[in-house]
Design an enzyme around this catalytic site. Structure first.
Site, PDB file in Angstrom:
ATOM      1  N   SER A 252     -60.818  -2.751 -61.432  1.00 43.88           N
ATOM      2  CA  SER A 252     -60.048  -3.912 -61.878  1.00 43.88           C
ATOM      3  C   SER A 252     -60.157  -5.086 -60.908  1.00 43.88           C
ATOM      4  CB  SER A 252     -58.578  -3.529 -62.065  1.00 43.88           C
ATOM      5  OG  SER A 252     -58.446  -2.595 -63.117  1.00 43.88           O
ATOM      6  N   HIS A 312     -55.282  -6.751 -58.906  1.00 47.96           N
ATOM      7  CA  HIS A 312     -55.743  -7.697 -59.913  1.00 47.96           C
ATOM      8  C   HIS A 312     -55.641  -9.129 -59.378  1.00 47.96           C
ATOM      9  CE1 HIS A 312     -54.708  -4.693 -63.402  1.00 47.96           C
ATOM     10  NE2 HIS A 312     -55.440  -4.161 -62.448  1.00 47.96           N
TER      11      HIS A 312
END
Length: 367
Positions: A252, A312
């Site tokens: 991610s 993220h």
């Protein structure tokens, strides 16, 4: 004679802009990059998907015979430009060339209603929109993100063959970011190869392929790899400081770096891109929805999840900064140079601070 050729070519553009414009088209035709267009190359382009096999061989012969002024069997750049403006060729070639050129270089200038290419938009000297889209190329092949994805699949399948798909197999235990084994520095990068379940793997694969491959086609593999790995490293460094008990698995951080890299390239090539504002809003919306969902699931919903949303955010920031620093900028402006220096210095400062904090802030990681 030279004088006759010059009279036949009516250039609707300024000389410098015209040379740049037609040079780009010429290089699209010149497949082997030898500075000449052969009969074979011309026929290959005409018979390509863009033309849908509209022109028979005798038409290709007619084009070559009319355009090849010195009977060399090739079209040099000057002959190519003359061909594009030759009224004798419009009937057999003009429609198809105009359609092909329009497909590779989106135009927004005023429509030419007087020249041999009636109905074809001339390029404005001030509007560069569509220049970025020209840079997409399949050579060299964009294989870096594909290879990374294949490695992730192979490693996941290896653990799955032993019945372990929840990041608890032999490979996963070796590569996952484990906060209790922070001294094994490779884990700050290799956690990107570990995934928790098939859905987690597939989502990351799809996003990184759809985002990474187009970036590679314009910016080349090494730039995209730097952006991707910068996001992965930033994600683990930031998570270890803000959430020191969280295990990290998945790509991610790298995926968000790719999302932010698209934002970076939109910023740096704003005037050269078609529909830049729409593309920017799409990427920002995609990132906001995903991060918002992760934060909500962790703190407000009743789902038993511990998603490392900090990875993220950190990956996105790294992707934005590194993207500004290493991705191609098709037309450098003064403010973009200042932005480049600011991005490079900020990224280096944050990474250095993150590395030093992870090494020396031992009290933060005591259990």
């Amino acid at each position: 004679m030279p004088g006759q050729r010059e009279t036949a070519v009516s250039m609707p553009l300024t000389p410098s802009r015209s040379d740049l414009y037609w040079r780009r088209i010429f290089e699209k035709y010149d497949k082997d990059k030898d500075g000449r267009i052969s009969y074979v190359e011309l026929k290959e382009i005409i018979n390509s998907r863009e033309y849908e096999h509209d022109l028979p061989d005798n038409v290709v012969d007619k084009i070559m015979s009319l355009a090849d002024r010195d009977n060399s069997g090739y079209l040099d750049f000057n002959e190519f430009v003359a061909m594009m403006h030759n009224p004798d060729l419009k009937a057999v070639f003009g429609h198809f060339v105009a359609r092909y050129v329009h497909s590779i270089i989106p135009q927004r200038g005023p429509v030419d209603t007087t020249g041999p290419w009636t109905g074809f938009r001339a390029v404005s000297t001030s509007d560069h929109d569509g220049t970025y889209e020209e840079e997409y190329s399949c050579w060299p092949p964009a294989v870096c993100m594909i290879l990374i994805s294949l490695v992730e699949i192979v490693l996941f399948c290896y653990d799955a063959a032993e019945g372990n798909t929840q990041a608890n197999g032999t490979i996963a235990k070796l590569f996952i970011y484990n906060p209790h084994k922070r001294q094994e520095a490779w884990r700050f990068i290799t956690y990107m190869l570990v995934h928790v379940g098939v859905v987690h793997l597939l989502v990351n694969l799809l996003v990184q392929l759809f985002l990474g491959v187009p970036l590679e086609m314009v910016h080349r593999w090494w730039r995209v790899t730097l952006v991707y790995l910068a996001g992965v490293a930033a994600g683990s460094l930031a998570t270890s400081l803000t959430d020191p008990k969280v295990y990290l698995a998945g790509a991610s951080g790298g995926v968000y770096a790719l999302i932010a890299a698209h934002v970076a390239t939109i910023i740096m090539n704003w005037s050269e891109m078609e529909f830049a504002i729409i593309q920017l809003l799409v990427f920002l919306l995609l990132a906001a929805v995903d991060i918002g969902t992760a934060v909500y699931d962790r703190y407000w919903s009743h789902l038993n999840q511990n998603i490392g949303y900090v990875a993220h955010l950190a990956g996105a920031l790294a992707g934005l900064l590194v993207g500004i620093g290493v991705l191609r900028n098709l037309e450098k402006r003064k403010w973009e140079k200042r932005l480049w220096w600011a991005a490079v210095l900020l990224y280096c400062s944050l990474m250095l601070a993150g590395i030093l904090a992870n090494i020396f802030w031992t009290a933060r990681f005591q259990h």
